[in-house]
Design an enzyme around this catalytic site. Structure first.
Site, PDB file in Angstrom:
ATOM      1  N   ASP A  53     -23.493   1.352  15.488  1.00 18.76           N
ATOM      2  CA  ASP A  53     -23.746   0.151  15.794  1.00 18.76           C
ATOM      3  C   ASP A  53     -24.145  -0.589  14.943  1.00 18.76           C
ATOM      4  O   ASP A  53     -23.570  -1.684  14.462  1.00 18.76           O
ATOM      5  CB  ASP A  53     -24.548   0.039  17.069  1.00 18.76           C
ATOM      6  CG  ASP A  53     -24.828  -1.517  17.597  1.00 18.76           C
ATOM      7  OD1 ASP A  53     -23.449  -2.081  17.596  1.00 18.76           O
ATOM      8  OD2 ASP A  53     -25.661  -1.895  18.177  1.00 18.76           O
ATOM      9  N   HIS A  91     -21.964   1.533  24.317  1.00 15.91           N
ATOM     10  CA  HIS A  91     -20.715   0.143  24.202  1.00 15.91           C
ATOM     11  C   HIS A  91     -20.013   0.640  22.965  1.00 15.91           C
ATOM     12  O   HIS A  91     -20.483   1.368  22.150  1.00 15.91           O
ATOM     13  CB  HIS A  91     -21.694  -1.096  24.077  1.00 15.91           C
ATOM     14  CG  HIS A  91     -22.335  -1.144  22.827  1.00 15.91           C
ATOM     15  ND1 HIS A  91     -21.731  -1.432  21.630  1.00 15.91           N
ATOM     16  CD2 HIS A  91     -23.710  -1.223  22.734  1.00 15.91           C
ATOM     17  CE1 HIS A  91     -23.006  -1.529  20.869  1.00 15.91           C
ATOM     18  NE2 HIS A  91     -24.244  -1.367  21.485  1.00 15.91           N
TER      19      HIS A  91
END
Length: 548
Positions: A422, A464
């Site tokens: 991320d 995510h």
């Protein structure tokens, strides 16, 4: 709150829960997908075992409590869902409801700031984009319109440019819209201007106390009207500060001044100040600077006595801020509380950038411990450098801490988060993000090998997508390039990709497999799954487990 024994899965320590932050499984597998390009034999091996032990779940939109399925997931809502086992209406949704019903303009927070409207200034400090991760322009404009309708005579906005949750270069478009909106208020008797600003990764929006100098730069610009860059026009400020190729998120702090060179919007006693972000992590520090009388992280020079509110309350246990416009989501009876109430021991670890996610957000936006005697939280300090310059981040240190916890035999569940996919993905640097993914894969192998040796069980997942797509695309999925230079346009935001969930370990009975009747499962379904792996039936109030 008693957990009952699972009928098939034995209670066998240790159970490992591993979160690869930003690791999506994207349908587009090309040279711009860092997860696909990276050499990841560990994750490839888990996937090769087939759908009985490997699948994907949704990690965006309504599956994690966001308003629509066009909304990207993020680490906060993702860890809320993973920790709670429930789909909770999240920040953006709550603000939408409050604005739509106009409750935002009648609740206690609004009543607190309204006395400043007649004779003082209303200041709004917010990330200016419609990325929907930290803020949205429609909500910011909705607040401004409500204030003007309610008699606000002087409004100053301090926008922070994005380029991370939206495409780089869009700051000009957002500033154009903001200036036009502010200009329209003159007809209603409101003097409205942009006062100061800067990029989100250079000014104000630090998180987890990694770089207080960012917050100080914001304080000096927003409050004191002091920055090395002064302009009379905010649109010109962005054009000038981006001339050298600076990306939106790293734009230097600037102050807007009048023709005499005086700042047009310093923050003074009795002014009202609103933080316009709904997400907590990157506005906690600036909130402390406005709220706390005793504050020593930097020299504030001047501490105006303002009516300070957050769009939401960013930390329920710290009561920070004390006043807010929209009440926070109520996330109770999370997995952490269930485990603590049943005497089960938890170890949680990540580096600074994601430490709050495996603790605060996992526990339902709650600081501290449910039972300190049963919980151990370890934070590995993150490097204070651009993450593409050190893409391995602290993965090795997290792995070492996780292995030590597994070997200790003390914990029923060991929970770790790897920040690399991320945080490096957000830089838009493809080569560095590939290295980040490969490092995480190697570290996961070390943990899984140890679980195998100890006879335990594991669950590997993500919160995510991000590293799974590193380029902006047209509607057909083709990579976009800069019209002037021909260079690829990097994607620095999250994606809508689902995320993997893999289970295994020698203690997991051969008969336990993933169900095939939950095609639309999301992150909230993962919670009951790891509670099952710990040898317990999940609470009925949680979303169904992924395993039969």
């Amino acid at each position: 709150m008693e957990l009952r024994a699972h009928g098939t899965i034995p209670r066998k320590k240790p159970v490992l829960v591993c979160v690869l932050d930003g690791w999506g499984e994207n349908a587009i597998e090309d040279e711009h997908n860092a997860v696909h390009v990276a050499k990841t034999p560990t994750m490839d091996g888990l996937k090769a075992r087939g759908p009985s032990r490997y699948r994907t779940v949704k990690a965006h939109g309504t599956a994690v409590g966001l308003p629509t399925d066009a909304d990207m997931g993020n680490s906060e809502v993702g860890h809320n869902a993973l920790g709670a086992g429930k789909v909770i209406a999240q920040g953006a949704s709550l603000v939408d409801i409050a604005l739509e019903t106009k409750n935002a303009f009648s609740d206690a927070g609004w009543s607190y700031i309204k006395p400043a409207f007649a004779n003082n200034t209303l200041h709004i400090i917010a990330l200016l984009s419609d990325g929907g991760v930290h803020s949205r322009t429609d909500q910011i404009f909705g607040m401004m319109r409500g204030a003007v309708a309610d008699g606000c005579k002087r409004l100053r906005v301090h926008p922070l440019t994005d380029g991370r949750d939206v495409a780089d270069g869009t700051c000009h478009e957002y500033m154009e819209k903001l200036v036009a909106e502010l200009d329209s208020y003159a007809a209603q008797g409101c003097d409205a201007k942009v006062a100061s600003g800067g990029g989100r990764m250079a000014v104000t929006m630090d998180r987890y106390e990694a770089d207080w100098a960012m917050v100080e730069r914001g304080w000096r610009a927003h409050v004191l009207g002091d920055a090395p860059n002064k302009f009379t026009c905010p649109k010109e400020a962005l054009k000038e500060l981006k001339k050298d190729g600076t990306t939106d998120q790293y734009i230097a702090p600037f102050v807007i001044v009048d023709e005499a060179g005086k700042a047009v919007g310093t923050i003074e006693d009795d002014d009202a100040v609103v933080i316009g972000n709904f997400r907590a992590d990157r506005v906690v520090e600036i909130s402390k600077a406005f709220e706390y009388v005793d504050f020593n992280e930097f020299d504030r020079v001047r501490f105006p006595k303002t009516k300070f509110v957050g769009l939401m309350q960013y930390d329920g246990d710290l009561k920070l801020p004390a006043n807010y416009l929209v009440p926070p989501p109520l996330i109770e009876r999370t997995s952490g509380e269930w485990l603590a109430k049943n005497g089960l021991k938890t170890f949680a670890c990540s580096e600074t950038q994601k430490f709050g996610h495996v603790t605060f957000f996992w526990n339902g936006n709650r600081s501290g411990y449910f039972n300190e005697a049963l919980e151990t939280y370890v934070e590995i300090p993150s490097d204070n450098v651009p993450f593409n310059q050190a893409p391995l981040m602290k993965a090795r240190e997290i792995t070492a801490a996780g292995k030590e916890a597994l070997l200790s035999g003390k914990y029923d569940v060991v929970r770790v988060n790897y920040a690399n996919p991320d945080m490096v993905g957000h830089t838009g640097d493809m080569k560095a993000t590939v290295a980040a993914c490969e490092e995480c894969d190697a570290c996961v192998k070390e943990l899984l090998d140890l679980v195998e040796e100890l006879g335990g069980m594991f669950l590997v997942t993500a919160d995510h997508g991000n590293a799974d797509d590193m380029v902006q695309r047209d509607k057909k999925g083709n990579a976009l390039t800069d019209k002037a230079t021909g260079a690829l346009l990097p994607l620095t935001s999250h994606t809508l990709a689902p995320v993997p969930v893999a289970i295994g370990g020698p203690a997991l009975p051969e008969s336990v497999k993933f169900r095939d009747d939950l095609p639309d499962a999301g992150l909230a379904n993962v919670t009951a799954t790891y509670i099952n792996l710990m040898g317990f039936q999940a609470p009925a109030e949680m979303e169904p487990s992924l395993i039969a």
